[in-house]
Scaffold this motif. Structure first.
Motif, PDB file in Angstrom:
ATOM      1  N   ALA A  85      37.570  41.016  46.607  1.00 59.11           N
ATOM      2  CA  ALA A  85      36.272  40.959  45.917  1.00 59.11           C
ATOM      3  C   ALA A  85      35.566  42.307  45.958  1.00 59.11           C
ATOM      4  O   ALA A  85      34.959  42.724  44.970  1.00 59.11           O
ATOM      5  CB  ALA A  85      35.391  39.878  46.547  1.00 59.11           C
ATOM      6  N   ILE A  86      35.655  43.017  47.105  1.00 55.83           N
ATOM      7  CA  ILE A  86      35.069  44.359  47.190  1.00 55.83           C
ATOM      8  C   ILE A  86      35.773  45.288  46.212  1.00 55.83           C
ATOM      9  O   ILE A  86      35.134  46.066  45.488  1.00 55.83           O
ATOM     10  CB  ILE A  86      35.177  44.924  48.627  1.00 55.83           C
ATOM     11  CG1 ILE A  86      34.264  44.152  49.585  1.00 55.83           C
ATOM     12  CG2 ILE A  86      34.803  46.406  48.660  1.00 55.83           C
ATOM     13  CD1 ILE A  86      34.450  44.528  51.049  1.00 55.83           C
ATOM     14  N   ALA A  87      37.103  45.207  46.166  1.00 54.12           N
ATOM     15  CA  ALA A  87      37.856  46.019  45.206  1.00 54.12           C
ATOM     16  C   ALA A  87      37.429  45.670  43.788  1.00 54.12           C
ATOM     17  O   ALA A  87      37.243  46.555  42.940  1.00 54.12           O
ATOM     18  CB  ALA A  87      39.357  45.792  45.395  1.00 54.12           C
ATOM     19  N   GLY A  88      37.239  44.369  43.534  1.00 52.90           N
ATOM     20  CA  GLY A  88      36.773  43.949  42.224  1.00 52.90           C
ATOM     21  C   GLY A  88      35.402  44.506  41.900  1.00 52.90           C
ATOM     22  O   GLY A  88      35.115  44.902  40.764  1.00 52.90           O
ATOM     23  N   ASP A  89      34.528  44.544  42.904  1.00 51.71           N
ATOM     24  CA  ASP A  89      33.196  45.122  42.742  1.00 51.71           C
ATOM     25  C   ASP A  89      33.277  46.615  42.463  1.00 51.71           C
ATOM     26  O   ASP A  89      32.523  47.163  41.669  1.00 51.71           O
ATOM     27  CB  ASP A  89      32.393  44.909  44.039  1.00 51.71           C
ATOM     28  CG  ASP A  89      31.041  44.265  43.773  1.00 51.71           C
ATOM     29  OD1 ASP A  89      30.606  44.290  42.606  1.00 51.71           O
ATOM     30  OD2 ASP A  89      30.423  43.752  44.721  1.00 51.71           O
ATOM     31  N   TYR A  90      34.197  47.276  43.134  1.00 55.98           N
ATOM     32  CA  TYR A  90      34.278  48.742  43.087  1.00 55.98           C
ATOM     33  C   TYR A  90      35.029  49.241  41.862  1.00 55.98           C
ATOM     34  O   TYR A  90      34.734  50.315  41.336  1.00 55.98           O
ATOM     35  CB  TYR A  90      34.970  49.226  44.360  1.00 55.98           C
ATOM     36  CG  TYR A  90      34.494  50.562  44.842  1.00 55.98           C
ATOM     37  CD1 TYR A  90      33.208  50.715  45.354  1.00 55.98           C
ATOM     38  CD2 TYR A  90      35.308  51.689  44.806  1.00 55.98           C
ATOM     39  CE1 TYR A  90      32.759  51.939  45.818  1.00 55.98           C
ATOM     40  CE2 TYR A  90      34.871  52.909  45.268  1.00 55.98           C
ATOM     41  CZ  TYR A  90      33.597  53.034  45.769  1.00 55.98           C
ATOM     42  OH  TYR A  90      33.153  54.254  46.236  1.00 55.98           O
ATOM     43  N   SER A 387      41.455  44.471  27.056  1.00 53.91           N
ATOM     44  CA  SER A 387      40.058  44.450  26.607  1.00 53.91           C
ATOM     45  C   SER A 387      39.288  43.328  27.302  1.00 53.91           C
ATOM     46  O   SER A 387      38.160  43.515  27.761  1.00 53.91           O
ATOM     47  CB  SER A 387      39.991  44.257  25.094  1.00 53.91           C
ATOM     48  OG  SER A 387      40.684  45.279  24.437  1.00 53.91           O
ATOM     49  N   ALA A 388      39.929  42.157  27.368  1.00 49.99           N
ATOM     50  CA  ALA A 388      39.289  41.024  28.039  1.00 49.99           C
ATOM     51  C   ALA A 388      39.103  41.313  29.526  1.00 49.99           C
ATOM     52  O   ALA A 388      38.065  40.995  30.112  1.00 49.99           O
ATOM     53  CB  ALA A 388      40.129  39.758  27.842  1.00 49.99           C
ATOM     54  N   VAL A 389      40.114  41.964  30.143  1.00 48.65           N
ATOM     55  CA  VAL A 389      40.014  42.311  31.564  1.00 48.65           C
ATOM     56  C   VAL A 389      38.913  43.349  31.789  1.00 48.65           C
ATOM     57  O   VAL A 389      38.150  43.272  32.758  1.00 48.65           O
ATOM     58  CB  VAL A 389      41.373  42.830  32.095  1.00 48.65           C
ATOM     59  CG1 VAL A 389      41.225  43.443  33.471  1.00 48.65           C
ATOM     60  CG2 VAL A 389      42.376  41.688  32.135  1.00 48.65           C
ATOM     61  N   ALA A 390      38.827  44.326  30.882  1.00 50.16           N
ATOM     62  CA  ALA A 390      37.776  45.336  31.000  1.00 50.16           C
ATOM     63  C   ALA A 390      36.403  44.684  30.926  1.00 50.16           C
ATOM     64  O   ALA A 390      35.476  45.037  31.671  1.00 50.16           O
ATOM     65  CB  ALA A 390      37.922  46.386  29.896  1.00 50.16           C
ATOM     66  N   PHE A 391      36.296  43.718  30.031  1.00 44.91           N
ATOM     67  CA  PHE A 391      35.014  43.023  29.906  1.00 44.91           C
ATOM     68  C   PHE A 391      34.739  42.171  31.146  1.00 44.91           C
ATOM     69  O   PHE A 391      33.608  42.116  31.646  1.00 44.91           O
ATOM     70  CB  PHE A 391      35.031  42.144  28.655  1.00 44.91           C
ATOM     71  CG  PHE A 391      33.652  41.742  28.240  1.00 44.91           C
ATOM     72  CD1 PHE A 391      32.848  42.635  27.582  1.00 44.91           C
ATOM     73  CD2 PHE A 391      33.147  40.498  28.550  1.00 44.91           C
ATOM     74  CE1 PHE A 391      31.560  42.282  27.210  1.00 44.91           C
ATOM     75  CE2 PHE A 391      31.871  40.140  28.193  1.00 44.91           C
ATOM     76  CZ  PHE A 391      31.070  41.044  27.512  1.00 44.91           C
ATOM     77  N   ALA A 392      35.792  41.545  31.656  1.00 46.62           N
ATOM     78  CA  ALA A 392      35.657  40.766  32.891  1.00 46.62           C
ATOM     79  C   ALA A 392      35.218  41.667  34.045  1.00 46.62           C
ATOM     80  O   ALA A 392      34.400  41.288  34.893  1.00 46.62           O
ATOM     81  CB  ALA A 392      36.991  40.106  33.234  1.00 46.62           C
ATOM     82  N   THR A 393      35.780  42.891  34.068  1.00 48.95           N
ATOM     83  CA  THR A 393      35.411  43.879  35.075  1.00 48.95           C
ATOM     84  C   THR A 393      33.908  44.125  35.061  1.00 48.95           C
ATOM     85  O   THR A 393      33.233  44.124  36.086  1.00 48.95           O
ATOM     86  CB  THR A 393      36.150  45.206  34.784  1.00 48.95           C
ATOM     87  OG1 THR A 393      37.539  44.993  34.966  1.00 48.95           O
ATOM     88  CG2 THR A 393      35.680  46.315  35.663  1.00 48.95           C
ATOM     89  N   ILE A 394      33.396  44.332  33.872  1.00 49.50           N
ATOM     90  CA  ILE A 394      31.971  44.636  33.722  1.00 49.50           C
ATOM     91  C   ILE A 394      31.124  43.443  34.147  1.00 49.50           C
ATOM     92  O   ILE A 394      30.155  43.580  34.890  1.00 49.50           O
ATOM     93  CB  ILE A 394      31.675  45.048  32.268  1.00 49.50           C
ATOM     94  CG1 ILE A 394      32.348  46.389  31.977  1.00 49.50           C
ATOM     95  CG2 ILE A 394      30.177  45.137  32.021  1.00 49.50           C
ATOM     96  CD1 ILE A 394      32.489  46.723  30.514  1.00 49.50           C
ATOM     97  N   LEU A 395      31.515  42.258  33.699  1.00 49.67           N
ATOM     98  CA  LEU A 395      30.749  41.053  34.043  1.00 49.67           C
ATOM     99  C   LEU A 395      30.698  40.830  35.555  1.00 49.67           C
ATOM    100  O   LEU A 395      29.648  40.524  36.116  1.00 49.67           O
ATOM    101  CB  LEU A 395      31.361  39.824  33.371  1.00 49.67           C
ATOM    102  CG  LEU A 395      31.076  39.638  31.890  1.00 49.67           C
ATOM    103  CD1 LEU A 395      31.834  38.426  31.380  1.00 49.67           C
ATOM    104  CD2 LEU A 395      29.585  39.459  31.644  1.00 49.67           C
ATOM    105  N   ALA A 396      31.839  41.009  36.217  1.00 54.44           N
ATOM    106  CA  ALA A 396      31.897  40.763  37.655  1.00 54.44           C
ATOM    107  C   ALA A 396      31.034  41.758  38.421  1.00 54.44           C
ATOM    108  O   ALA A 396      30.288  41.392  39.330  1.00 54.44           O
ATOM    109  CB  ALA A 396      33.351  40.848  38.137  1.00 54.44           C
ATOM    110  N   VAL A 397      31.118  43.034  38.033  1.00 56.79           N
ATOM    111  CA  VAL A 397      30.345  44.062  38.739  1.00 56.79           C
ATOM    112  C   VAL A 397      28.851  43.876  38.485  1.00 56.79           C
ATOM    113  O   VAL A 397      28.029  43.986  39.398  1.00 56.79           O
ATOM    114  CB  VAL A 397      30.806  45.473  38.311  1.00 56.79           C
ATOM    115  CG1 VAL A 397      29.922  46.545  38.928  1.00 56.79           C
ATOM    116  CG2 VAL A 397      32.262  45.690  38.727  1.00 56.79           C
ATOM    117  N   VAL A 398      28.514  43.584  37.237  1.00 52.62           N
ATOM    118  CA  VAL A 398      27.106  43.380  36.893  1.00 52.62           C
ATOM    119  C   VAL A 398      26.535  42.189  37.660  1.00 52.62           C
ATOM    120  O   VAL A 398      25.388  42.223  38.129  1.00 52.62           O
ATOM    121  CB  VAL A 398      26.962  43.187  35.366  1.00 52.62           C
ATOM    122  CG1 VAL A 398      25.637  42.572  35.005  1.00 52.62           C
ATOM    123  CG2 VAL A 398      27.098  44.526  34.659  1.00 52.62           C
ATOM    124  N   ALA A 399      27.339  41.134  37.820  1.00 54.44           N
ATOM    125  CA  ALA A 399      26.877  39.969  38.586  1.00 54.44           C
ATOM    126  C   ALA A 399      26.599  40.349  40.041  1.00 54.44           C
ATOM    127  O   ALA A 399      25.575  39.965  40.621  1.00 54.44           O
ATOM    128  CB  ALA A 399      27.916  38.851  38.514  1.00 54.44           C
TER     129      ALA A 399
END
Length: 578
Positions: A85-90, A387-399
């Motif tokens: 999750a930290i890696a996902g955040d970072y 593209s979907a993963v990149a968007f998921a990346t943004i959503l997760a970090v923003v959350a």
């Protein structure tokens, strides 16, 4: 508000948003250079991810009963899960989109970003992780203010958190807006609004449990995606990095020649991507920039907050080990993907807009380099997936960012300052959710305002503020016995104010964003960290050693007890800190 029924309502609201956006996009002028035909593969994969994460949010909402559940998932996340999750955040939009774009534009210089981001982790591992878990409860202010007067230190911590979160949010929203504009054919502002709505849904209803699992899912998808991309890029060069780099130099030389340079100048420009000097012009800039990235990591509120989600200090250390492993692996691959963008995207006539953006400094278009590499190596289906993963990346970090900002307001300001520690869990949650909505609105507005900025650079500004304000206070309050409330608060605010002011009057913001004439910036360097971080540390030291108040004497006397607690965990409860 009935938490159990909200995800269904939220989903309906989101579908309505997409319907309205699609209808408007259909009538919009899709002939603009920066907008593309709608990519249905990407949209379907993106829709699948959204539905999956909304289901996770619904599941998490049923488990989110208290403030502890909302902020820290009840302390029930394992070290391995938290590391992912930290890696996902970072591994944010700045890392995936911004650094790959920086490598495409500047070559070796783009690697400085990723190395800078990575070397902050040993500081957290050896100095912070265990102490954070042993001393903290919900936010880093619990740690920094362990033996201090709660009012002033909470006010400072909330201010530092909100400013860092604001800068970081800008980068994520810009990345999201550019990505959706590229894929869906929506206007940029509509794309940013869609991200804002989804972000608020995750945080409002699922809290830290939903945010953690969204980050874990996204981290797994992103690591799989970049592994395949890097493999496919290297496969085209016989798995020889040397051949890849040589081709990159050749492509950049040809591009430089096409801009009217002499053969000697073009060859020099091509070779320049293999050495430093593209965006860091002098030693002071290099040191200041490196300090921001290295020490800023240990001051990021949304990263520090993750250490309170594990049951004990051992799991906190394990979290950092796993996070460092995944993040290091990811950044090695991003460098390969960046050179893949030079060799595959800049030579593709269908992607001429991006080449033009790189040559003329159009950062907004260049931010999409990694996504276009995916299209080159994997066709439309893999393009849709990335593209979907990149968007998921943004959503997760923003959350995660929004949650840390909301906790600063509800826990540090409302529960501790306004209610003097007497707030009940329900009212604290209510304030947190109101703050989430406000942060979402601010993020949308700022995301629209900063449309043209390179997102890796925007994140580096957030790191500079975190390194100048949060890190000195956290570091000295935990490790220096003579630190006092007065020193921590005044020094912390000096670091915070100086970093923000110097950032605003630096060339990148003063000239680039605020459109003042070239050469008119008051502060000549890109990153203020060398100066503002020094101001912060000196301020804390000076105002602490000159503090002769009775409170200061009590705070110094309390240091041995804090040290025992931070080193051994004696007195720290298993699941929730204090």
């Amino acid at each position: 508000m009935n938490v159990r029924n909200t995800p269904r309502a939220a989903l309906l609201a989101l579908l309505a948003c997409f319907a309205v956006g699609a209808a408007q996009a259909a009538g919009a002028d899709l002939g603009q250079a920066t907008k593309q035909a709608t990519n249905w593969t990407a949209i379907s994969m993106f829709g699948g991810f959204v539905l999956l994460t909304l289901w996770v949010t619904k599941w998490a909402a049923s488990k989110t009963k208290s403030a502890s559940d909302f902020y820290t998932a009840g302390g029930g996340i394992t070290g391995f899960q938290n590391g992912l999750a930290i890696a996902g955040d970072y591994m944010s939009a700045a890392s995936f989109l911004g650094i790959s774009a920086a490598v495409m534009a500047s070559g070796y210089d783009g690697l400085i970003y990723s190395i800078g981001f990575l070397v902050g982790w040993p500081i957290i591992t050896f100095l912070m992780a265990e102490r954070l878990r042993n001393l903290g409860k919900f936010t880093f202010a619990d740690v920094a203010g362990y033996r201090f007067q709660q009012g002033p230190i909470r006010a400072f911590a909330a201010s530092g958190t909100l400013i860092v979160v604001a800068f970081y949010l800008i980068a994520q929203m810009v990345g999201a807006g550019q990505l959706i504009k590229l894929l869906f054919g929506l206007e940029y502002w509509m794309a940013v609004v869609v991200v804002g709505v989804l972000m608020m849904v995750y945080v409002l209803f699922g809290g830290m449990t939903a945010t953690t699992w969204v980050q874990i899912i996204k981290a797994c998808l992103l690591l799989a995606g970049v592994t395949f991309m890097a493999y496919m890029v290297l496969a085209q060069f016989g798995f020889s990095p040397e051949a890849l780099f040589a081709k990159g130099v050749q492509v950049r030389t040809a591009i430089a020649a096409n801009t009217g340079k002499t053969p000697e100048e073009a060859a020099k420009a091509g070779l320049a991507i293999m050495g430093p000097g593209g965006f860091i012009k002098d030693p002071i800039s290099a040191i200041s920039f490196g300090m921001a990235l290295m020490f800023g990591t240990a001051g990021l509120p949304h990263i520090l907050m993750r250490f309170f989600t594990v049951p004990d200090a051992k799991e906190a250390r394990k979290s950092v080990l796993w996070a460092t492993t995944w993040i290091g692996y990811f950044y090695v691959l991003i460098f390969i993907i960046g050179f893949g963008a030079i060799t595959l995207v800049l030579t593709n006539p269908e992607m001429a807009d991006v080449a033009k953006g790189v040559i003329h400094g159009g950062a907004g278009t260049a931010n999409m380099a990694a996504v276009l590499v995916a299209k080159s190596v994997g066709g439309n289906v893999f393009y849709g997936f990335i593209s979907a993963v990149a968007f998921a990346t943004i959503l997760a970090v923003v959350a995660g960012l929004t949650l840390s900002g909301a906790s600063a307001v509800s826990h540090d300001l409302y529960a501790t300052l306004v209610k003097k520690g007497q707030a009940d869990s329900a009212s604290e949650l209510r304030v947190s959710r109101i703050t989430t909505v406000c942060l979402g609105i601010v993020a949308v507005i700022l995301g629209i305002a900063f449309e043209k900025q390179n997102i890796a650079f925007m994140v580096s500004l957030a790191f500079a503020v975190a390194a100048s304000a949060n890190f000195p206070v956290l570091f000295l309050s935990v490790l220096w016995k003579d630190c006092t409330t007065r020193g921590a608060v005044i020094g912390g605010f000096l670091g915070l104010i100086s970093s923000v002011c110097l950032t605003v009057v630096s060339p990148s913001v003063w000239e680039g964003t605020l459109s003042h004439p070239a050469g008119s910036a008051w502060f000549p360097y890109t990153s203020p960290a060398l100066f503002s971080m020094t101001i912060g540390f000196v301020g804390i030291w000076l105002f602490s050693i000159t503090d002769r108040s009775s409170n200061a004497a009590r705070e110094r006397a309390a240091f041995p007890a804090q040290q025992v607690r931070s080193e051994t965990g004696l007195g720290a409860s298993g699941a929730s800190g204090h």
